[in-house]
Design a protein around this motif. Structure first.
Motif, PDB file in Angstrom:
ATOM      1  N   LEU A 188      13.320   5.666  17.608  1.00 20.28           N
ATOM      2  CA  LEU A 188      13.181   4.675  17.001  1.00 20.28           C
ATOM      3  C   LEU A 188      12.733   4.595  15.375  1.00 20.28           C
ATOM      4  O   LEU A 188      12.655   4.108  14.884  1.00 20.28           O
ATOM      5  N   VAL A 189      11.016   5.940  14.667  1.00 16.56           N
ATOM      6  CA  VAL A 189      10.949   5.874  13.686  1.00 16.56           C
ATOM      7  C   VAL A 189      12.331   6.087  12.812  1.00 16.56           C
ATOM      8  O   VAL A 189      12.580   5.862  11.786  1.00 16.56           O
ATOM      9  N   ARG A 190      13.428   7.198  13.777  1.00 20.31           N
ATOM     10  CA  ARG A 190      14.622   6.980  12.953  1.00 20.31           C
ATOM     11  C   ARG A 190      15.481   6.093  11.982  1.00 20.31           C
ATOM     12  O   ARG A 190      16.102   5.877  10.836  1.00 20.31           O
ATOM     13  N   LYS A 191      15.602   4.890  13.442  1.00 24.39           N
ATOM     14  CA  LYS A 191      15.891   3.879  13.148  1.00 24.39           C
ATOM     15  C   LYS A 191      15.492   2.674  12.149  1.00 24.39           C
ATOM     16  O   LYS A 191      16.194   1.897  11.516  1.00 24.39           O
ATOM     17  N   LEU A 192      14.309   3.128  12.543  1.00 20.89           N
ATOM     18  CA  LEU A 192      13.088   1.800  11.086  1.00 20.89           C
ATOM     19  C   LEU A 192      13.052   2.980   9.470  1.00 20.89           C
ATOM     20  O   LEU A 192      13.183   2.350   8.245  1.00 20.89           O
ATOM     21  N   LEU A 193      12.876   4.220   9.527  1.00 24.46           N
ATOM     22  CA  LEU A 193      12.413   4.463   7.986  1.00 24.46           C
ATOM     23  C   LEU A 193      13.746   5.173   8.043  1.00 24.46           C
ATOM     24  O   LEU A 193      14.546   5.952   7.345  1.00 24.46           O
ATOM     25  N   VAL A 194      14.864   3.966   7.319  1.00 28.29           N
ATOM     26  CA  VAL A 194      16.511   3.976   7.307  1.00 28.29           C
ATOM     27  C   VAL A 194      16.609   3.258   5.417  1.00 28.29           C
ATOM     28  O   VAL A 194      15.383   2.286   5.233  1.00 28.29           O
ATOM     29  N   ARG A 195      17.089   4.465   4.509  1.00 27.02           N
ATOM     30  CA  ARG A 195      17.642   4.018   3.670  1.00 27.02           C
ATOM     31  C   ARG A 195      17.670   2.091   2.918  1.00 27.02           C
ATOM     32  O   ARG A 195      17.164   0.857   2.327  1.00 27.02           O
ATOM     33  N   ASP A 196      18.788   2.085   4.029  1.00 26.95           N
ATOM     34  CA  ASP A 196      19.694   0.623   3.944  1.00 26.95           C
ATOM     35  C   ASP A 196      18.800  -0.375   4.330  1.00 26.95           C
ATOM     36  O   ASP A 196      18.834  -0.268   5.788  1.00 26.95           O
ATOM     37  N   PRO A 197      18.046  -1.361   3.524  1.00 20.52           N
ATOM     38  CA  PRO A 197      17.562  -2.091   4.178  1.00 20.52           C
ATOM     39  C   PRO A 197      18.066  -2.823   5.811  1.00 20.52           C
ATOM     40  O   PRO A 197      17.333  -3.195   6.622  1.00 20.52           O
ATOM     41  N   ASP A 198      19.353  -3.411   5.351  1.00 13.06           N
ATOM     42  CA  ASP A 198      20.262  -3.714   6.008  1.00 13.06           C
ATOM     43  C   ASP A 198      20.184  -3.900   7.415  1.00 13.06           C
ATOM     44  O   ASP A 198      20.578  -3.479   8.689  1.00 13.06           O
ATOM     45  N   GLN A 199      20.323  -1.899   6.903  1.00 16.49           N
ATOM     46  CA  GLN A 199      21.046  -1.302   8.544  1.00 16.49           C
ATOM     47  C   GLN A 199      19.064  -0.510   8.985  1.00 16.49           C
ATOM     48  O   GLN A 199      18.752  -0.024   9.486  1.00 16.49           O
ATOM     49  N   ARG A 200      18.341  -1.313   8.568  1.00 19.37           N
ATOM     50  CA  ARG A 200      17.235  -0.664   9.516  1.00 19.37           C
ATOM     51  C   ARG A 200      17.093  -1.180  10.759  1.00 19.37           C
ATOM     52  O   ARG A 200      17.044  -2.776  10.921  1.00 19.37           O
ATOM     53  N   LEU A 201      16.616  -0.952  11.884  1.00 18.20           N
ATOM     54  CA  LEU A 201      16.550  -1.725  13.173  1.00 18.20           C
ATOM     55  C   LEU A 201      15.793  -2.932  13.097  1.00 18.20           C
ATOM     56  O   LEU A 201      14.450  -3.031  12.746  1.00 18.20           O
ATOM     57  N   GLY A 202      15.897  -3.960  13.725  1.00 19.11           N
ATOM     58  CA  GLY A 202      15.340  -4.992  13.468  1.00 19.11           C
ATOM     59  C   GLY A 202      14.973  -6.599  12.239  1.00 19.11           C
ATOM     60  O   GLY A 202      15.512  -7.562  12.495  1.00 19.11           O
ATOM     61  N   THR A 213       1.033  -1.131   0.184  1.00 23.45           N
ATOM     62  CA  THR A 213      -0.366   0.067   0.184  1.00 23.45           C
ATOM     63  C   THR A 213       0.870   1.175   0.035  1.00 23.45           C
ATOM     64  O   THR A 213       2.052   1.599   0.948  1.00 23.45           O
ATOM     65  N   ALA A 214       0.797   2.786  -1.206  1.00 19.99           N
ATOM     66  CA  ALA A 214       1.460   3.196  -1.288  1.00 19.99           C
ATOM     67  C   ALA A 214       1.668   3.861  -0.520  1.00 19.99           C
ATOM     68  O   ALA A 214       3.468   4.298   0.123  1.00 19.99           O
ATOM     69  N   GLN A 215       1.208   4.347   1.186  1.00 21.78           N
ATOM     70  CA  GLN A 215       2.096   5.261   1.941  1.00 21.78           C
ATOM     71  C   GLN A 215       2.971   4.363   3.178  1.00 21.78           C
ATOM     72  O   GLN A 215       3.697   5.280   3.675  1.00 21.78           O
ATOM     73  N   TYR A 216       3.079   2.960   3.364  1.00 23.62           N
ATOM     74  CA  TYR A 216       4.469   2.278   4.042  1.00 23.62           C
ATOM     75  C   TYR A 216       5.124   1.800   3.040  1.00 23.62           C
ATOM     76  O   TYR A 216       5.283   0.311   3.429  1.00 23.62           O
ATOM     77  N   VAL A 217       5.270   1.891   1.778  1.00 18.46           N
ATOM     78  CA  VAL A 217       6.185   1.057   1.016  1.00 18.46           C
ATOM     79  C   VAL A 217       7.578   1.970   0.699  1.00 18.46           C
ATOM     80  O   VAL A 217       7.676   3.005   1.293  1.00 18.46           O
ATOM     81  N   SER A 218       8.009   0.573   0.943  1.00 23.08           N
ATOM     82  CA  SER A 218      10.692   0.709   1.381  1.00 23.08           C
ATOM     83  C   SER A 218      10.206   1.481   0.332  1.00 23.08           C
ATOM     84  O   SER A 218       9.448   1.259  -1.115  1.00 23.08           O
ATOM     85  N   PRO A 219      11.317   1.943   0.103  1.00 23.24           N
ATOM     86  CA  PRO A 219      12.076   3.164  -1.113  1.00 23.24           C
ATOM     87  C   PRO A 219      13.057   1.509  -2.187  1.00 23.24           C
ATOM     88  O   PRO A 219      12.638   2.107  -2.960  1.00 23.24           O
ATOM     89  N   GLU A 220      13.353   0.520  -1.471  1.00 20.88           N
ATOM     90  CA  GLU A 220      13.283  -0.848  -2.211  1.00 20.88           C
ATOM     91  C   GLU A 220      12.664  -1.315  -3.003  1.00 20.88           C
ATOM     92  O   GLU A 220      12.656  -1.275  -4.202  1.00 20.88           O
ATOM     93  N   LEU A 221      11.044  -0.879  -2.668  1.00 22.36           N
ATOM     94  CA  LEU A 221      10.004  -1.543  -3.870  1.00 22.36           C
ATOM     95  C   LEU A 221       9.956  -0.460  -4.599  1.00 22.36           C
ATOM     96  O   LEU A 221       9.891  -1.015  -5.457  1.00 22.36           O
ATOM     97  N   LEU A 222       9.790   1.453  -4.595  1.00 26.43           N
ATOM     98  CA  LEU A 222       9.775   1.823  -5.408  1.00 26.43           C
ATOM     99  C   LEU A 222      10.891   1.831  -6.289  1.00 26.43           C
ATOM    100  O   LEU A 222      10.460   1.921  -6.763  1.00 26.43           O
ATOM    101  N   GLU A 223      11.834   1.534  -6.231  1.00 20.91           N
ATOM    102  CA  GLU A 223      13.162   1.372  -6.586  1.00 20.91           C
ATOM    103  C   GLU A 223      13.506   0.543  -7.628  1.00 20.91           C
ATOM    104  O   GLU A 223      13.437   0.422  -9.281  1.00 20.91           O
ATOM    105  N   HIS A 224      13.663  -0.858  -7.013  1.00 18.01           N
ATOM    106  CA  HIS A 224      14.491  -1.962  -7.833  1.00 18.01           C
ATOM    107  C   HIS A 224      13.034  -3.139  -7.562  1.00 18.01           C
ATOM    108  O   HIS A 224      12.544  -3.848  -7.458  1.00 18.01           O
ATOM    109  N   ASN A 225      11.234  -2.744  -7.287  1.00 15.43           N
ATOM    110  CA  ASN A 225      10.530  -3.602  -6.661  1.00 15.43           C
ATOM    111  C   ASN A 225      10.892  -4.816  -6.030  1.00 15.43           C
ATOM    112  O   ASN A 225      10.761  -6.025  -6.552  1.00 15.43           O
ATOM    113  N   GLU A 226      11.717  -4.036  -5.302  1.00 12.18           N
ATOM    114  CA  GLU A 226      12.249  -5.413  -3.899  1.00 12.18           C
ATOM    115  C   GLU A 226      11.984  -5.345  -2.416  1.00 12.18           C
ATOM    116  O   GLU A 226      11.577  -4.215  -1.858  1.00 12.18           O
TER     117      GLU A 226
END
Ligand code: ADE
Length: 311
Positions: free
Chosen positions: A261-275, A197-210
């Protein structure tokens, strides 16, 4: 639609002496085993009903999926994926809607699910405007706990949003709608199909469909922001530049630890997202649970203690 789903075929107390005409003959459940009460919700190709199993009086939510619609939109695989995902998750976690049985007739597939009597978290957020910080902490912790379980079973949700977060009798979270769920192979490699859903879509999904399990943590960041601020952090695809550049700000008075917490979740690099990081890294599940925002959470009685009042 394969019949063998590894699920029990009969209602628990209706073997033999059942009133349910068909299931006593075929050994499978049918719509006649249930009383259908009110409609609980609608999806794009399904309707959810509040139902009662006549043999036991137990209440459930039944998702009825229209076969013709599935076929027309070539979505047979989607329904099958949803079922397989729910079967894989089993009854292993209180924060995830459980699939009890499946059956079908000529027109429909039926999924018999846990009933979550208090409906969608989305409705509560809309009604209240925003939630108290204690409520947000509690719901965020339950989502984190359920995500941890889900990901440990190799399942990513891919469409996490407050419409898919239901509240049960005790106002605890139950994650639902695995129609976009993805079963990862053992490697846990990213998978390439656009869903969500558009409001919750991550950058990697937008850019690489991943998408990978990290995409669920991006969505968590968006949900925490929304519960506190009472509005979306990103408005959707119109904001895609902002999503990619992490262009957003916090309204006045937004809890400081929640901001961190939000800043550590809304991170561009998927591998550096908390959790989402590998176990042992500074971004692993343990690090997420230990975030100061969750300091007052008792993870051991997260599913047995009372929910904070919804305010
Ligand atoms: N709406 C959609 N799914 C539901 C469920 N399992 N329980 C209650 N309401 C729902």
């Amino acid at each position: 639609y394969p019949e063998d789903d590894g699920m029990p075929l009969r209602p628990p107390a209706s073997r033999g002496q059942s009133k349910s005409r068909n299931s006593s003959v075929t050994g499978r459940m049918t719509v006649d085993d249930f009383e259908f009460m009110e409609e609980l919700g609608q999806g794009s190709y399904s309707t959810v009903w509040h139902c009662r199993l006549l043999a036991t009086g137990q209440e459930y939510a039944i998702k009825r999926i229209d076969k013709a619609h599935l076929k027309r939109h070539q979505k047979e695989q989607t329904a099958l994926a949803e079922k397989n995902t729910l079967v894989r998750l089993g009854s292993g976690h209180p924060g995830i809607v459980r699939l009890h049985w499946t059956f079908q007739d000529e027109w429909s597939l039926f999924f018999v699910l846990d009933l979550a009597r208090n409906g969608e978290l989305q409705t509560r957020i809309s009604r209240m405007g925003s939630l108290s910080i204690e409520c947000v902490r509690y719901y965020a912790a339950q989502i984190v706990d359920a995500l941890g379980y889900m990901h440990s079973k190799g399942v990513i949700h891919r469409d996490l949003k407050p419409e898919n977060l239901l509240l049960d009798d005790a106002f605890r979270i139950k994650i639902t709608d695995f129609g976009t769920g993805k079963l990862l192979d053992s490697g846990g490699e990213p998978t390439k199909t656009f869903v969500g859903t558009a409001q919750y879509v991550s950058p990697e999904l937008l850019e690489h469909n991943e998408s990978s399990k990290s995409s669920d943590f991006w969505a968590l960041g968006c949900i925490i922001y929304q519960m506190i601020a009472g509005r979306f952090v990103f408005r959707g695809l119109a904001d895609w530049q902002k999503i990619k550049q992490l262009e957003y700000d916090f309204p006045e008075g937004f809890d400081e630890q929640a901001q961190d917490l939000v800043r550590k979740l809304l991170v561009r690099d998927p591998d550096q997202r908390l959790g989402a990081g590998p176990s042992g890294s500074p971004y692993d599940m343990k690090a997420l649970r230990s975030h100061p925002f969750f300091a007052s959470i008792n993870w051991r009685n997260l599913w047995s203690g009372p929910a904070p009042p919804l305010e």
